[in-house]
Scaffold this active site. Structure first.
Site, PDB file in Angstrom:
ATOM      1  N   CYS A   1     -41.292 -19.443  -0.494  1.00  0.00           N
ATOM      2  CA  CYS A   1     -42.724 -19.295  -0.784  1.00  0.00           C
ATOM      3  C   CYS A   1     -43.375 -20.580  -0.294  1.00  0.00           C
ATOM      4  O   CYS A   1     -42.875 -21.676  -0.576  1.00  0.00           O
ATOM      5  CB  CYS A   1     -42.948 -19.109  -2.283  1.00  0.00           C
ATOM      6  SG  CYS A   1     -44.692 -19.258  -2.767  1.00  0.00           S
TER       7      CYS A   1
ATOM      8  N   GLU B   1     -51.209 -24.084  -7.699  1.00  0.00           N
ATOM      9  CA  GLU B   1     -52.655 -23.869  -7.475  1.00  0.00           C
ATOM     10  C   GLU B   1     -53.497 -24.692  -8.458  1.00  0.00           C
ATOM     11  O   GLU B   1     -54.620 -25.048  -8.157  1.00  0.00           O
ATOM     12  CB  GLU B   1     -53.010 -22.377  -7.598  1.00  0.00           C
ATOM     13  CG  GLU B   1     -52.631 -21.551  -6.376  1.00  0.00           C
ATOM     14  CD  GLU B   1     -53.466 -21.833  -5.124  1.00  0.00           C
ATOM     15  OE1 GLU B   1     -54.650 -22.177  -5.248  1.00  0.00           O
ATOM     16  OE2 GLU B   1     -52.905 -21.718  -4.009  1.00  0.00           O
TER      17      GLU B   1
ATOM     18  N   HIS C   1     -45.886 -22.135  -1.186  1.00  0.00           N
ATOM     19  CA  HIS C   1     -46.392 -23.061  -2.201  1.00  0.00           C
ATOM     20  C   HIS C   1     -45.301 -24.053  -2.655  1.00  0.00           C
ATOM     21  O   HIS C   1     -45.613 -25.120  -3.175  1.00  0.00           O
ATOM     22  CB  HIS C   1     -46.875 -22.293  -3.439  1.00  0.00           C
ATOM     23  CG  HIS C   1     -48.232 -21.680  -3.306  1.00  0.00           C
ATOM     24  ND1 HIS C   1     -48.469 -20.560  -2.544  1.00  0.00           N
ATOM     25  CD2 HIS C   1     -49.429 -22.041  -3.838  1.00  0.00           C
ATOM     26  CE1 HIS C   1     -49.759 -20.243  -2.631  1.00  0.00           C
ATOM     27  NE2 HIS C   1     -50.360 -21.124  -3.407  1.00  0.00           N
TER      28      HIS C   1
ATOM     29  N   CYS D   1     -47.215 -16.968   4.502  1.00  0.00           N
ATOM     30  CA  CYS D   1     -47.032 -16.436   3.163  1.00  0.00           C
ATOM     31  C   CYS D   1     -45.794 -15.537   3.210  1.00  0.00           C
ATOM     32  O   CYS D   1     -45.772 -14.541   3.937  1.00  0.00           O
ATOM     33  CB  CYS D   1     -48.270 -15.623   2.788  1.00  0.00           C
ATOM     34  SG  CYS D   1     -48.090 -14.714   1.252  1.00  0.00           S
TER      35      CYS D   1
ATOM     36  N   ASP E   1     -52.825 -17.374   3.810  1.00  0.00           N
ATOM     37  CA  ASP E   1     -51.951 -17.402   2.634  1.00  0.00           C
ATOM     38  C   ASP E   1     -52.802 -16.982   1.437  1.00  0.00           C
ATOM     39  O   ASP E   1     -54.027 -16.844   1.550  1.00  0.00           O
ATOM     40  CB  ASP E   1     -51.403 -18.830   2.426  1.00  0.00           C
ATOM     41  CG  ASP E   1     -50.542 -18.949   1.177  1.00  0.00           C
ATOM     42  OD1 ASP E   1     -49.684 -18.061   0.964  1.00  0.00           O
ATOM     43  OD2 ASP E   1     -50.722 -19.891   0.388  1.00  0.00           O
ATOM     44  N   SER E   2     -52.155 -16.814   0.293  1.00  0.00           N
ATOM     45  CA  SER E   2     -52.916 -16.484  -0.922  1.00  0.00           C
ATOM     46  C   SER E   2     -53.722 -17.677  -1.423  1.00  0.00           C
ATOM     47  O   SER E   2     -54.602 -17.526  -2.251  1.00  0.00           O
ATOM     48  CB  SER E   2     -51.949 -16.042  -2.020  1.00  0.00           C
ATOM     49  OG  SER E   2     -51.067 -17.108  -2.327  1.00  0.00           O
TER      50      SER E   2
HETATM   51  N1  DGL Z   1     -47.475 -18.671  -0.764  1.00  0.00           N
HETATM   52  C1  DGL Z   1     -47.183 -17.287  -0.768  1.00  0.00           C
HETATM   53  C2  DGL Z   1     -45.770 -17.010  -0.406  1.00  0.00           C
HETATM   54  O1  DGL Z   1     -45.243 -17.697   0.452  1.00  0.00           O
HETATM   55  C3  DGL Z   1     -47.807 -16.458  -1.863  1.00  0.00           C
HETATM   56  C4  DGL Z   1     -47.509 -16.858  -3.265  1.00  0.00           C
HETATM   57  C5  DGL Z   1     -48.321 -16.072  -4.281  1.00  0.00           C
HETATM   58  O2  DGL Z   1     -49.543 -16.045  -4.149  1.00  0.00           O
HETATM   59  O3  DGL Z   1     -47.735 -15.501  -5.205  1.00  0.00           O
HETATM   60  O4  DGL Z   1     -45.142 -16.114  -0.913  1.00  0.00           O
END
Ligand code: DGL
Length: 295
Positions: free
Chosen positions: A186, A154, A188, A75, A12-13
């Protein structure tokens, strides 16, 4: 004969993929996980397709070197934008987020009025809209990009007035059109579920695709995917890597799992053509997350 199990690679990011990892831990407790959070490049939501392909290639190559048998692109942004290319480039099975999310939402919805919140890149890709159309053309899909959410998560600001204000603003248009189900598009965003549910009220169902993703993973492993490719890893414990800051792993990992007894290793993949050029920095353990020194 000792049973060596090859790890599941997750990327993931940043810390978003931990919300998927938690279901892997509970469905497949015997499996080691190697996790890569690309915190040097977060947020992915404002990245170009080309960048996302390059990041994905480097990360998957790295996870394969650690023996990963299957990759979970935890992600939605990568799943939406770069996954079709990455799937062609690598023979290892790669599981994405979008179709499982759509399946989970279709199980949850009563009136087929579904909201999707996601990054700008995911919304612009049209991936959710296409997948919903393919599964059930009668569904009404309303999408909303939420660019403030990933930086809030984050930085650990998940239960704050700032998060609540952002949630009010992003969810208002979806409430106005009367959605009955909201997909967290997402990885996150599950960290924000309490705030989102508070804003939406109890009537709207919030769907986290992660559990459905892990069901797909279990099925793939049951089918013997990826068996006998490459070397078996020597280490059989979970390993966590980040390309940049690591603090969010400790603070949010604790929130999610109660404790986060792992050391996050910092690895810079930016100039990696092969193993020899990957620079690797061991960071202090979770007792001193503030001491990380950067690259
Ligand atoms: N968690 C990721 C997603 O599901 C990436 C979010 C990001 O870094 O913008 O899209």
């Amino acid at each position: 004969m000792s049973m060596i199990r090859r790890p599941i690679g997750i990327f993931d990011s940043g810390v978003g993929g931990l919300t998927v990892a938690r279901f892997i831990f509970s469905y497949l407790p015997e499996r080691p996980v190697v996790y890569f959070g690309d915190t040097a490049h977060v947020p992915y939501g404002s990245r170009s397709r080309r960048e996302l392909i390059v990041f994905g290639e480097r990360i998957i190559s790295f996870l394969l070197k650690l023996g990963a048998e299957v990759i979970v692109a935890a992600c939605n942004t990568s799943s939406s934008v770069s996954l079709p290319v990455l799937k062609k480039r690598f023979s290892v099975p790669i599981i994405g987020m979008i179709e499982p999310g759509v399946r989970a939402a279709l199980k949850a919805t009563r009136e087929k009025r579904i909201g999707v919140i996601a990054t700008e890149a995911t919304v612009n890709s049209g991936s959710f809209r296409r997948a919903f159309e393919a599964f059930d053309p009668e569904v009404q899909v309303y999408q909303q990009a939420c660019p403030l959410f990933v930086p809030l998560v984050e930085s650990g600001k998940v239960d704050t007035e700032e998060a609540r204000q952002a949630a009010f603003a992003y969810l208002k248009p979806l409430q106005e059109v009367g959605i009955d189900t909201l997909v967290l598009g997402c990885t996150h965003y599950p960290f924000l579920t309490p705030v989102l549910q508070e804003v939406l009220g109890p009537e709207v169902r919030i769907v986290d695709p992660a559990e459905e993703v892990v069901r797909e993973l279990v099925k793939a492993l049951g089918n013997g995917c990826g068996e006998h490719q490459g070397d078996c890893p020597e280490r059989q414990e979970h390993r966590f890597f980040a390309s940049g800051p690591t603090t969010s792993f400790y603070t949010l990992g604790k929130r999610l799992f109660g404790e986060f007894p792992f050391t996050v290793e910092q690895v810079n993949l930016d100039h990696s053509e092969g193993e020899s050029t990957i620079s690797w920095i061991m960071l202090p353990g979770n007792s001193q997350p503030g001491l990380e020194g950067g690259n």
